[in-house]
Design an enzyme around this catalytic site. Structure first.
Site, mmCIF file in Angstrom:
data_model
loop_
_atom_site.group_PDB
_atom_site.id
_atom_site.type_symbol
_atom_site.label_atom_id
_atom_site.label_comp_id
_atom_site.label_asym_id
_atom_site.label_seq_id
_atom_site.Cartn_x
_atom_site.Cartn_y
_atom_site.Cartn_z
ATOM 1 N N LYS A 2 2.252 8.084 0.001
ATOM 2 C CA LYS A 2 1.226 8.261 0.828
ATOM 3 C C LYS A 2 0.980 6.932 1.715
ATOM 4 C CE LYS A 2 -1.925 6.867 -2.922
ATOM 5 N NZ LYS A 2 -2.669 7.161 -3.831
ATOM 6 N N ARG B 108 -13.804 11.632 -8.291
ATOM 7 C CA ARG B 108 -13.518 11.635 -6.958
ATOM 8 C C ARG B 108 -13.093 13.291 -6.598
ATOM 9 N NH1 ARG B 108 -8.472 7.990 -5.124
ATOM 10 N NH2 ARG B 108 -7.307 9.463 -5.928
ATOM 11 N N TYR C 29 -10.344 -20.002 18.887
ATOM 12 C CA TYR C 29 -11.494 -19.504 19.447
ATOM 13 C C TYR C 29 -12.743 -20.340 18.591
ATOM 14 C CZ TYR C 29 -9.490 -15.416 21.980
ATOM 15 O OH TYR C 29 -8.934 -14.732 22.880
ATOM 16 N N MET D 164 -6.438 -11.981 17.842
ATOM 17 C CA MET D 164 -5.915 -10.592 17.915
ATOM 18 C C MET D 164 -4.329 -10.488 17.869
ATOM 19 S SD MET D 164 -6.179 -7.405 20.732
ATOM 20 C CE MET D 164 -7.889 -7.558 20.799
HETATM 21 C C1 LIG Z 1 -2.230 6.789 -5.191
HETATM 22 C C2 LIG Z 1 -2.337 7.621 -6.362
HETATM 23 C C3 LIG Z 1 -1.411 7.359 -7.439
HETATM 24 C C4 LIG Z 1 -0.664 6.040 -7.379
HETATM 25 O O1 LIG Z 1 -1.261 5.026 -7.820
HETATM 26 P P1 LIG Z 1 -0.769 3.605 -8.166
HETATM 27 O O2 LIG Z 1 -1.751 2.824 -8.708
HETATM 28 O O3 LIG Z 1 -0.226 3.090 -6.699
HETATM 29 O O4 LIG Z 1 0.313 3.452 -8.877
HETATM 30 C C5 LIG Z 1 -1.275 8.085 -8.381
HETATM 31 N N1 LIG Z 1 -1.972 9.453 -8.608
HETATM 32 C C6 LIG Z 1 -2.910 9.869 -7.603
HETATM 33 C C7 LIG Z 1 -3.637 10.895 -7.253
HETATM 34 C C8 LIG Z 1 -2.927 8.809 -6.367
HETATM 35 O O5 LIG Z 1 -3.970 9.218 -5.232
#
Ligand SMILES: *Cc1c(COP(=O)(O)O)cnc(C)c1O
Length: 813
Positions: free
Chosen positions: A482, A580, A708, A757
């Site tokens: 992701k 969550r 800056y 920037m």
């Molecule tokens: C991002 C995520 C992981 C991975 O977590 P890490 O701490 O990066 O290993 C595993 N499960 C879910 C549901 C996640 O959103």
């Protein structure tokens, strides 16, 4: 190579089950993707966590391979090929190498040590090649598999071998010694790397020295710990910067070179080497010691050492002009490394059209004609669409090769080259150093600004295997890609892992999954935040949703009905404490009602997410989450009569709670080289290095301000370097103003004044650097972990914030 099957059977301690004993083999392979010359190939079906060679056998039989070393005959293949049945195929490969090695009788140099092995090997090859036909380990082939494969490359014409051996566990060197059977040993140094595999430093030294149990001479820097461990029968030839060794060295440095005064007995002479850093000086001295041992004159040593060059061992994958991909291997050209480069091309090509730009091929031990016949065979075996040959020999010898374009020199090629010569193809650029193919790379590489995030694909695989080693072999792995692979490039990482055993990929949104499918990734993909508007697209692209509520499930079922789907895989998320997404305990009955007797969807997995697997204080809370998961998932399994995959562990979960691995784990941050625990981190390799170059250097008087809002005023004269990277590239502004630093030529340069920037200024007072030199923004030092701690955030945020305008470059060592 030409070996009778009758001789192989006992050499491998194997049982033979086959169709044809009266054959010879002339080639060995462990990789089903890179086979040449099939009927004479002996294929070793190596097992392992990632791939099992046995599963490719029936396919290989169709391609004409006849001889296989196996632990068992795969179903349906008996009677169709020759099988050498052994207990352990890796051991059989090593036994084969031992057998093969004893057919040759020439001196062999073996190199081991904590660092510098490959460089010393490459330098010795360069220093000795005017006088010998050398066989050496390709790249850094120094492992339990790499060493046997290196030795199997020996042929009748070789008269000197140079092999490196690397170990990470006790017991490994014992296996490598009889394969290499060295006469001359070189111990580069004993550092702290890989200490984990050994009970103590003494044990590590003892293990390394097993390589030298039968040598005539051991060359090393004088070191009491080594000498007291070494068998007293073994002669040594030592050097040191202090008196007392066989050779005493005094080193003095100027701006760009080091002068060594070498004293051996009453003789003394000076040599110059074109390096100033300590590791290079040490590697050059170790190499020189071999020349002294072999009796080279001081004049020859002086002349050859002056020509030492930086060793580039990586094959780099770069974006090219006109949609091309460039594989840059512009530093060597010999038969062994050509083989490796062609296999690499096969694994990393992004187009069907494959071009190679190849210089004359050197140092193979074959006669010219035979060598180029073999090169031609390799090229046609890899279905190369177009071969550009540069050099007089290759131009002559491959003249009849189809689609061959000869040039005598690199300059001649560049003079004829037009910007549209290459388009939408993968181009392998492979040439000996003297051909200066780096000049070709400059033309073909896409021009972007100089800031790059380099991603080490070997490190990704290393980190994956580290976590695998803590799991049961049958536990499945989901790799989280992701957020653009935590900023490291999701498609490239997924592709690099496609040869590893990865069971699932995890993305956050459907469009990330669609991008992976469009890039040709076929691994199952789970979408963690499936939006209702994307359900139809997910079905079209074979993406599997996380289901976290009854409402969402109803919506997905409606789409499944409308699209005539059946048993579509879904993944049930339980909220065991993170709060969550996910079903809570009191929602399970509703879920069961929805799923009972529903054949539109099928529960592929049940999972939950730990909120605090990295926080030791919350160990009991985590155990509570695991306990909830056990109970709730068991209830679903019993009442729905299903057998889903269960998974709850993320990276820190794998490290801290391996007992809860169930059938699968979800690996994220650890893959990218960041462990949340310090001990864990030591075992990981750095994946991403963010680099840029110095644009301008200036000297600033006291009382002046930098950047800056005049937030930094100089109190003494300082030297400032301006770097073309700023907060728009994802560098937090809070990292500026004396808080953070970058590394330039190995030294810390503090970020001075406000980060702009697109630019920042760093203090390079007292640092030897010039405009155009590289600056490391993060990598080994500073690491993202270190940055995150100082900035009161987490490494995840730093990694995923690096802007998409920063070019990602992927490489393999
Ligand atoms: C991002 C995520 C992981 C991975 O977590 P890490 O701490 O990066 O290993 C595993 N499960 C879910 C549901 C996640 O959103």
């Amino acid at each position: 190579m030409s070996i009778k099957i009758q001789d192989i059977i006992p050499a491998l301690h194997s049982e033979f089950n086959g169709i044809e004993q009266n054959m010879e083999i002339d080639n060995v392979s462990i990789d089903s993707r890179s086979l040449q010359n099939n009927s004479g190939t002996l294929f070793f079906a190596l097992g392992g966590q990632n791939r099992d060679g046995h599963q490719y056998i029936s396919e290989l039989i169709k391609k004409g391979v006849i001889n296989f070393v196996v632990t068992h005959i795969p179903e349906g293949t008996e009677g169709k090929a020759n099988f050498f049945i052994v207990d352990n195929t890796l051991k059989a490969l090593q036994d084969f190498a031992i057998y093969y090695r004893q057919l040759f009788h020439f001196p062999v140099i073996a190199i081991t040590g904590s660092s510098g092995k490959t460089i010393v090997k490459e330098w010795l090859n360069y220093l000795l090649s005017p006088d010998y036909n050398i066989i050496r380990s390709p790249k850094s082939y120094n492992s339990q598999v790499g060493v046997p494969l290196s030795v199997i490359g020996i042929n009748q014409k070789h008269n000197l071998g140079i092999f490196e051996a690397g170990i990470s566990l006790a017991g490994e060197m014992e296996k490598l010694e009889p394969i290499i059977r060295p006469e001359i040993g070189v111990l580069t140094n004993i550092g702290t790397a890989h200490d984990e595999g050994f009970a103590s430093r003494e044990e590590k030294i003892k293990e390394k020295l097993k390589l030298f149990g039968n040598v005539k001479i051991l060359i090393c820097q004088k070191n009491e710990d080594v000498l007291k461990t070494l068998d007293s029968n073994i002669k040594t030839f030592t050097w040191d910067f202090a008196e007392g060794a066989d050779v005493t060295i005094v080193s003095s440095q100027s701006f760009d070179k080091t002068i060594l005064t070498v004293a051996q007995g009453i003789n003394s002479f000076d040599v110059e080497i074109p390096f100033t850093d300590a590791p290079s000086v040490e590697n050059a001295i170790n190499s020189m010691m071999v020349l002294l041992h072999l009796g080279y004159s001081h004049d020859v040593i002086r002349e050859r050492l002056a020509g030492l060059y930086p060793v580039e061992l990586r094959l780099q994958v770069k974006n090219g002009i006109n949609g091309c991909t460039i594989i840059d291997d512009s530093f060597s050209s010999d038969y062994q490394s050509l083989k490796i480069a062609l296999d690499f091309l096969e694994q990393h090509k992004t187009h069907t059209k494959k071009t190679i730009i190849l210089s004359d091929v050197f140092q193979s031990g074959f006669e010219t004609e035979e060598l180029y016949a073999k090169v031609a065979q390799l090229l046609s075996g890899h279905n190369i669409s177009q071969v550009i040959g540069i050099g007089e020999t290759i131009s002559r010898e491959l003249a009849d090769f189809p689609n061959f374009f000869p040039y005598n020199t690199t300059q001649e090629f560049l003079a004829h080259y037009k910007a549209n010569t290459f388009e939408n193809e993968t181009v392998l650029i492979k040439g000996a150093r003297s051909f200066r193919f780096d000049e070709i790379v400059v033309f073909l590489e896409e021009k972007t600004h100089e800031t790059v995030l380099e991603i080490n694909l070997n490190a990704i695989v290393h980190n994956l295997n580290f976590y695998k080693s803590r799991l049961k072999p049958e536990t499945k792995i989901m790799v989280m890609v992701k957020a653009f692979g935590y900023g490291s490039g999701s498609y490239e990482i997924a592709k690099a892992l496609s040869h590893q055993k990865v069971d699932y990929l995890g993305v956050a949104f459907a469009d990330e999954g669609i991008a992976l499918r469009n890039a040709g990734i076929s691994t199952p993909i789970i979408v963690m935040n499936p939006e209702r508007t994307a359900f139809a697209a997910m079905a079209a692209y074979n993406l599997e949703p996380e289901v976290y509520s009854a409402k969402e499930l109803r919506a997905f079922i409606a789409v499944a009905q409308q699209k005539n789907l059946s048993n579509y895989p879904i993944h049930i998320k339980l909220d065991t404490g993170m709060h969550r997404l996910g079903f809570m305990e009191n929602q399970l009955d509703e879920l069961i009602d929805l799923l009972k007797n529903n054949n539109l969807v099928s529960v592929k997995s049940i999972f939950s997410h730990l909120s605090s697997s990295d926080v030791p204080e919350y160990r009991d809370f985590t155990l509570g989450q695991i306990d909830n998961f056990e109970r709730w998932s068991s209830k679903l399994i019993t009442e729905l009569e299903i057998q889903p995959i269960r998974h709850i562990l993320n990276t820190s979960g794998i490290y801290n709670f391996p007992q809860a691995q169930y059938n699968m784990v979800r690996l994220g941050i650890g893959l990218y080289g960041v462990g949340n625990d310090e001990k864990e981190r030591e075992q990981l390799e750095t994946v991403g290095t963010l680099k840029t170059v110095i644009l301008q250097i200036k000297d600033i008087e006291p009382g002046e301000s930098i950047g800056y809002s005049r937030r930094f005023i100089t109190s003494e004269p300082i030297r400032i370097a301006t770097l073309p990277i700023g907060y728009a590239d994802g560098i937090p502004r809070a990292w500026g103003n004396q808080k953070g630093y970058v590394t330039i030529n190995g030294k810390k340069a503090v970020i001075t004044g406000t980060i702009s920037m697109d630019m920042m200024m760093v203090n390079v007072t007292g640092i030897d650097c010039k405009e155009g030199d590289r600056a490391v923004i993060f990598g080994k030092s500073p690491s993202v972990v270190e940055m995150a701690a100082i900035l009161s955030t987490i490494p995840y945020e730093i990694l995923t914030s690096i802007s998409q305008r920063v070019k990602r470059v992927f490489y393999k060592e």
